[in-house]
Design an enzyme around this catalytic site. Structure first.
Site, PDB file in Angstrom:
ATOM      1  N   LYS B  79       0.827  -1.202   0.226  1.00 44.16           N
ATOM      2  CA  LYS B  79      -0.007  -0.021  -0.073  1.00 44.16           C
ATOM      3  C   LYS B  79       0.927   1.235   0.054  1.00 44.16           C
ATOM      4  O   LYS B  79       2.026   1.244   0.656  1.00 44.16           O
ATOM      5  CB  LYS B  79      -0.730   0.021   1.128  1.00 44.16           C
ATOM      6  CG  LYS B  79      -1.731   1.253   1.386  1.00 44.16           C
ATOM      7  CD  LYS B  79      -2.857   0.929   2.564  1.00 44.16           C
ATOM      8  CE  LYS B  79      -4.017   2.019   2.598  1.00 44.16           C
ATOM      9  NZ  LYS B  79      -4.739   1.778   3.869  1.00 44.16           N
ATOM     10  N   SER B 154      -9.508   1.740   2.997  1.00 40.71           N
ATOM     11  CA  SER B 154      -8.729   2.663   1.739  1.00 40.71           C
ATOM     12  C   SER B 154      -7.906   1.857   1.291  1.00 40.71           C
ATOM     13  O   SER B 154      -7.346   2.073   0.013  1.00 40.71           O
ATOM     14  CB  SER B 154      -8.055   3.659   2.863  1.00 40.71           C
ATOM     15  OG  SER B 154      -7.207   2.998   3.711  1.00 40.71           O
ATOM     16  N   SER B 178     -10.182  -0.784   7.037  1.00 38.26           N
ATOM     17  CA  SER B 178      -9.348  -0.283   5.737  1.00 38.26           C
ATOM     18  C   SER B 178      -8.682  -1.592   5.111  1.00 38.26           C
ATOM     19  O   SER B 178      -7.984  -1.387   4.252  1.00 38.26           O
ATOM     20  CB  SER B 178      -8.481   0.789   5.775  1.00 38.26           C
ATOM     21  OG  SER B 178      -9.177   1.911   5.578  1.00 38.26           O
TER      22      SER B 178
END
Lengths: 99, 496
Positions: B79, B154, B178
């Site tokens: 990420k 996210s 997330s």
């Protein structure tokens, strides 16, 4: 009654260092009003005698020995700087002309 | 079978036995990136040459007889909120466009040392604020199950990449759900470790008391292997727990729930929940009972105010954390024409560099922390946080794990909630309590919703440092469902 006024949002934008346009202020005022109206639900919880938690785990300060250790070189530390001068961060003026 | 269909554990075994090289494995995944990523837009940055170089180094070390870690040579995607010294790190924001960090995050560094090969950096909601990856300043990521739908957020780039067979493993961060929510809506496994069990050093901060790095994988064992590889005490993170990593891999290898006490959270059902999600949740309850678990209903009344408490606490912390983006030392600087003051440049830069959701949350947090409002909002939210932790404590007196649907609905269409922040926030309804209390929680696939044929996730929550329970129960559920489905749920996903 609205939870937050447009003037209050303009004040928040100033505190937050966000240069927002009038149009943006109108937009965020409407949205923040809805959000604040919704999150205000926390006040319905009876919690007078409940201690607040800032963290999930009971942690206290953590210390390490005060020893010299390797760190970033000036070149590394300045590598992402928007402006550099004489191995320093160059920044816009901080004091007014009179100062 | 194509190398990209294999699990991380299978790939590691093939490389350890010399049947395939790390270079072959990496090249197969890079080819898959080229083929599939134009459709799903999971990656913000891919560095094929650097990945192959890492793979060649692994092959050389193995050829030299060096003992390598259990995931050496396995591809991974990070990420784009973990700093990487050799790749840009943007947090999905314009304010960090092109920034190259001068140091690696602990998670990044440990996985490099474990020999994993970094394919690239994945897309996310800007500064990890969102539930759909639509808040990325660059582009939305698409759900491999249905390209018109969101992959969750996210960490949506990381979930889409794993679900799309682009990488067997990826990293994410879970502040309010997330990792678990994107895992649920893409039909994969996602784990939020106990807060403090995985290091935040080098993780671009959103809400420091909640942010938790964790793994994505297509099966429970792979997630456990990745979890173990980056976890453990880190002196560089002052909230890192100085205790042994829970035996997560061992637990994933022992899928046994006989006699286990499982609590169904009563509050997580009813209005706002999609029927197909509730149906699959009920299947999971029956499945656990059939495996010998003792399932009871448990009430956690404070969980109903977890969402509003979270949307005061997280924005408050974010408004403070994001003050560091001041246009002075790194990142974007706008309007520095020699006449404007530092403060004016700061305000212009932040207005230009932050997207709408980040601005909303900074202002909301600034409001909640203002004198006059502090007690009613932030202070009260912190008290609710205490009550939620007490509910968990009381529940874990009665049961070993708690279960709920991971999300109230399946993946929603791109654009559907983009202009309605409150509707977007509801995606985190079931995941937030574990963040506020710091508990471990995992999402595992539990079937497809009847209405739309999209994946549903089962959330399994365990006490602080009970991460291994999430894996033990998750592995048992996975094994039983896969025998019922004749394979993993992902085989039902359309070919990309």
């Amino acid at each position: 009654m609205s939870a937050i006024t447009r003037d209050e949002v303009a004040h928040l934008a100033r505190l937050s260092r966000l240069a927002l346009s009038d149009e943006e202020l109108d937009h965020y005022a409407t949205q923040l009003d809805v959000i604040i109206g919704s999150v205000a639900r926390v006040s319905e919880v009876a919690a007078e005698d409940v201690p607040p938690s800032s963290h999930a785990l009971p942690l206290t300060n953590v210390f390490r020995p005060d020893e010299v250790r390797p760190c970033l070189t000036p070149e590394q530390a300045l590598s992402g700087a928007p402006a550099v001068e004489d191995q320093r961060f160059r920044v816009p003026r901080i004091l007014g002309e009179e100062a | 079978m194509s190398l990209t269909r294999k699990s991380a554990a299978e790939l590691a075994a093939l490389m350890a036995s010399g049947e395939v090289s790390a270079v072959e494995v990496t090249q197969a995944h890079l080819d898959r990136v080229a083929e599939v990523d134009p459709k799903i837009n999971a990656f913000l940055h891919v560095d094929a040459e650097a990945a192959l170089e890492q793979a060649r180094a692994i092959d050389a070390r193995r050829a030299a007889g060096e003992e390598l870690g259990p995931l050496a040579g396995v591809p991974i995607a990070h990420k784009d909120v973990f700093t990487t010294i050799d790749m840009p790190t943007t947090a999905g924001s314009r304010i960090l466009e092109g920034w190259r960090p001068p140091y690696d995050a602990t998670v990044t560094r440990r996985l490099r040392e474990a020999g994993l090969v970094i394919l690239g950096k994945t897309n996310l909601d800007e500064f990890a604020m969102g539930s759909s990856t639509e808040n990325s300043a660059y582009f939305p990521t698409r759900n491999p199950w249905d390209l018109s739908r969101v992959p969750g957020g996210s960490s949506g780039g990381s979930s889409a990449a794993v679900a799309g067979y682009v990488t067997p493993l990826s990293t994410g961060t879970d502040t309010g759900g997330s990792i678990r929510q994107p895992a649920a809506v893409t039909g994969i496994v996602g784990m939020k470790p106990t807060y403090g069990g995985s290091s935040r050093y080098g993780l671009i901060a959103f809400a420091s008391s909640l942010d938790t790095p964790g793994p994505f994988a297509r099966n429970v064992l792979d997630a456990a292997l990745l979890h173990e590889a980056f976890s453990g005490h880190d002196p560089l993170d002052s909230t890192s727990i100085d205790a042994p990593v829970p035996p997560v891999v061992e637990a994933a290898r022992h899928p046994d729930v006989a006699g286990l006490r499982v609590g169904v959270v009563k509050e997580f059902a009813g209005e706002g929940y999609q029927q197909g999600v509730l149906n699959r949740f009920h299947d999971s309850v029956e499945l656990l009972e059939s495996l010998g678990a003792k399932v009871v209903e448990v009430s956690c009344p404070s969980f109903t105010t977890a969402l509003p408490a979270y949307y005061l606490i997280a924005p408050s912390e974010c408004s403070s954390n994001l003050a560091r983006f001041d246009a002075m030392r790194y990142g974007l600087r706008v309007g520095d024409d020699g006449t404007r003051s530092a403060e004016e440049v700061m305000a212009l830069t932040r207005a230009a560099g932050f997207g709408p959701e980040v601005k909303r949350r900074i202002m909301l947090g600034t409001y909640a922390l203002s004198s006059g409002y502090y007690d009613a909002y932030y202070g009260q939210a912190q008290k609710v946080r205490t009550l939620i932790a007490r509910d968990f404590e009381a529940a874990f007196q009665q049961v070993d794990v708690l279960i709920s649907p991971t999300t109230p609905t399946t993946a929603f269409p791109i654009g559907e909630r983009a202009d309605d922040p409150m509707a977007m926030y509801l995606a985190d309804l079931c995941t937030i309590p574990a963040n506020l209390a710091g508990n471990a929680a995992i999402s595992v696939p539990c079937g497809l919703a009847d209405e739309d044929g999209l994946p549903v996730g089962l959330q399994i929550m365990a006490p602080v440092l009970g991460d291994d329970r999430c894996y033990r129960v998750g592995a048992a559920v996975e094994k039983a469902f896969e025998s019922r489905w004749n394979g993993p749920l992902l085989k039902e996903a359309p070919a990309l």
